[in-house]
Design an enzyme around this catalytic site. Structure first.
Site, short mmCIF file in Angstrom:
data_model
loop_
_atom_site.label_atom_id
_atom_site.label_comp_id
_atom_site.label_asym_id
_atom_site.label_seq_id
_atom_site.Cartn_x
_atom_site.Cartn_y
_atom_site.Cartn_z
N SER A 1 0.83 -1.21 0.00
CA SER A 1 0.00 0.00 0.00
C SER A 1 0.86 1.26 0.00
CB SER A 1 -0.90 0.02 1.23
OG SER A 1 -1.76 -1.09 1.25
N1 SAH Z 1 -0.71 -4.58 4.29
C1 SAH Z 1 -0.08 -4.91 3.04
C2 SAH Z 1 -0.99 -4.64 1.87
C3 SAH Z 1 -0.89 -5.68 0.84
S1 SAH Z 1 -2.12 -5.67 -0.42
C4 SAH Z 1 1.27 -4.24 2.90
O1 SAH Z 1 1.59 -3.36 3.72
O2 SAH Z 1 2.04 -4.59 2.02
C5 SAH Z 1 -3.39 -6.68 0.30
C6 SAH Z 1 -3.07 -8.12 0.56
O3 SAH Z 1 -4.30 -8.76 0.96
C7 SAH Z 1 -2.55 -8.93 -0.63
O4 SAH Z 1 -1.31 -9.47 -0.30
C8 SAH Z 1 -3.61 -10.03 -0.82
O5 SAH Z 1 -3.06 -11.28 -1.22
C9 SAH Z 1 -4.23 -10.11 0.56
N2 SAH Z 1 -5.59 -10.69 0.61
C10 SAH Z 1 -6.61 -10.55 -0.26
N3 SAH Z 1 -7.70 -11.25 0.14
C11 SAH Z 1 -7.35 -11.86 1.31
C12 SAH Z 1 -8.02 -12.76 2.21
N4 SAH Z 1 -9.27 -13.18 2.00
N5 SAH Z 1 -7.35 -13.19 3.30
C13 SAH Z 1 -6.06 -12.78 3.55
N6 SAH Z 1 -5.37 -11.96 2.72
C14 SAH Z 1 -6.01 -11.50 1.62
#
Ligand code: SAH
Length: 214
Positions: free
Chosen positions: A64
């Site tokens: 993000s």
């Molecule tokens: N907090 C992260 C943001 C990553 S983007 C950072 O700082 O990098 C969001 C993430 O949510 C992705 O890696 C995606 O694979 C994950 N995601 C999507 N749906 C999900 C679910 N149902 N359970 C767990 N993770 C999920």
């Protein structure tokens, strides 16, 4: 990986940008100062690690924007020892910011590759959250209830399990919406059955998907 003076300088600049955009919490700005974002990015992006942009982190997912991480963290109002469930570990950057604030963190990721990579980096930084490969729609009942729940992917709706696993008085921060835009939403659990909701404008997240990835 090395945290050079140059990286520290760039981090200072990012912190000034976050302040200019309205992030006020000194504790959050300190957590950004203590967390080398370039550790979480692939080598190709390292020089841009401190610009306010999102980057590919593998498995088609993105880390993000720093501002988004700071904004969601501010809505969560974290104190030392606050118990937080995060959905979407991704790169592990947001997880590390929560740990740097002294939160007790449980985080879930549905992409195995990211779960493994983030686990390594977060541990290398000296943090010790509980990390799981699994489906965030279910939350993590074994560690519930949580004082805060943070969703870092765009949710088509508010998963029931996440509301159930929140303490009364607890806060869920979740971007809601399908497609390119989500509305940042803060839900406060005011009693076992009642919730209050506030919204904070449009953001853009990768989608929250069902089940773990194959
Ligand atoms: N907090 C992260 C943001 C990553 S983007 C950072 O700082 O990098 C969001 C993430 O949510 C992705 O890696 C995606 O694979 C994950 N995601 C999507 N749906 C999900 C679910 N149902 N359970 C767990 N993770 C999920």
């Amino acid at each position: 990986m090395e945290d050079s003076l140059r990286h520290k300088g760039m981090r200072r600049q990012l912190i000034e940008e976050l302040k200019a955009k309205g992030i006020k919490s000194a504790a959050i700005l300190d957590a950004f100062d203590a967390t080398p974002r370039h550790f979480f990015l692939d080598l190709a992006f390292i020089n841009q690690a401190y610009s306010n942009t999102a980057f590919q982190i593998g498995a088609g997912q993105t880390i993000s924007h720093p501002y988004t991480v700071a904004f969601q963290t501010e809505l969560l109002d974290i104190k030392k020892g606050t118990k937080v469930l995060e959905i979407g570990t991704g790169s592990g950057f947001q997880t590390s910011i929560l740990c740097a604030l002294g939160a007790k963190v449980v985080s879930i990721e549905r992409q195995r590759e990211l779960f493994q990579k983030a686990s390594r980096i977060i541990k290398a930084l000296g943090h010790n959250p509980k990390l799981f490969f699994g489906d965030g729609y279910k939350g993590r009942i074994a560690y519930a209830p949580y004082e805060r729940v943070l969703v870092t992917c765009g949710a088509p709706f508010v998963p029931e399990a996440l509301l159930e696993q929140l303490v009364v008085g607890g806060i869920l921060v979740i971007p809601i919406g399908e497609g390119d835009k989500q509305i940042m939403t803060k839900i406060t659990k005011v009693s076992a059955t009642e919730y209050e909701q506030q919204t904070y404008g449009d953001f853009s997240f990768v989608p929250m998907l069902e089940r773990t990835a194959k």
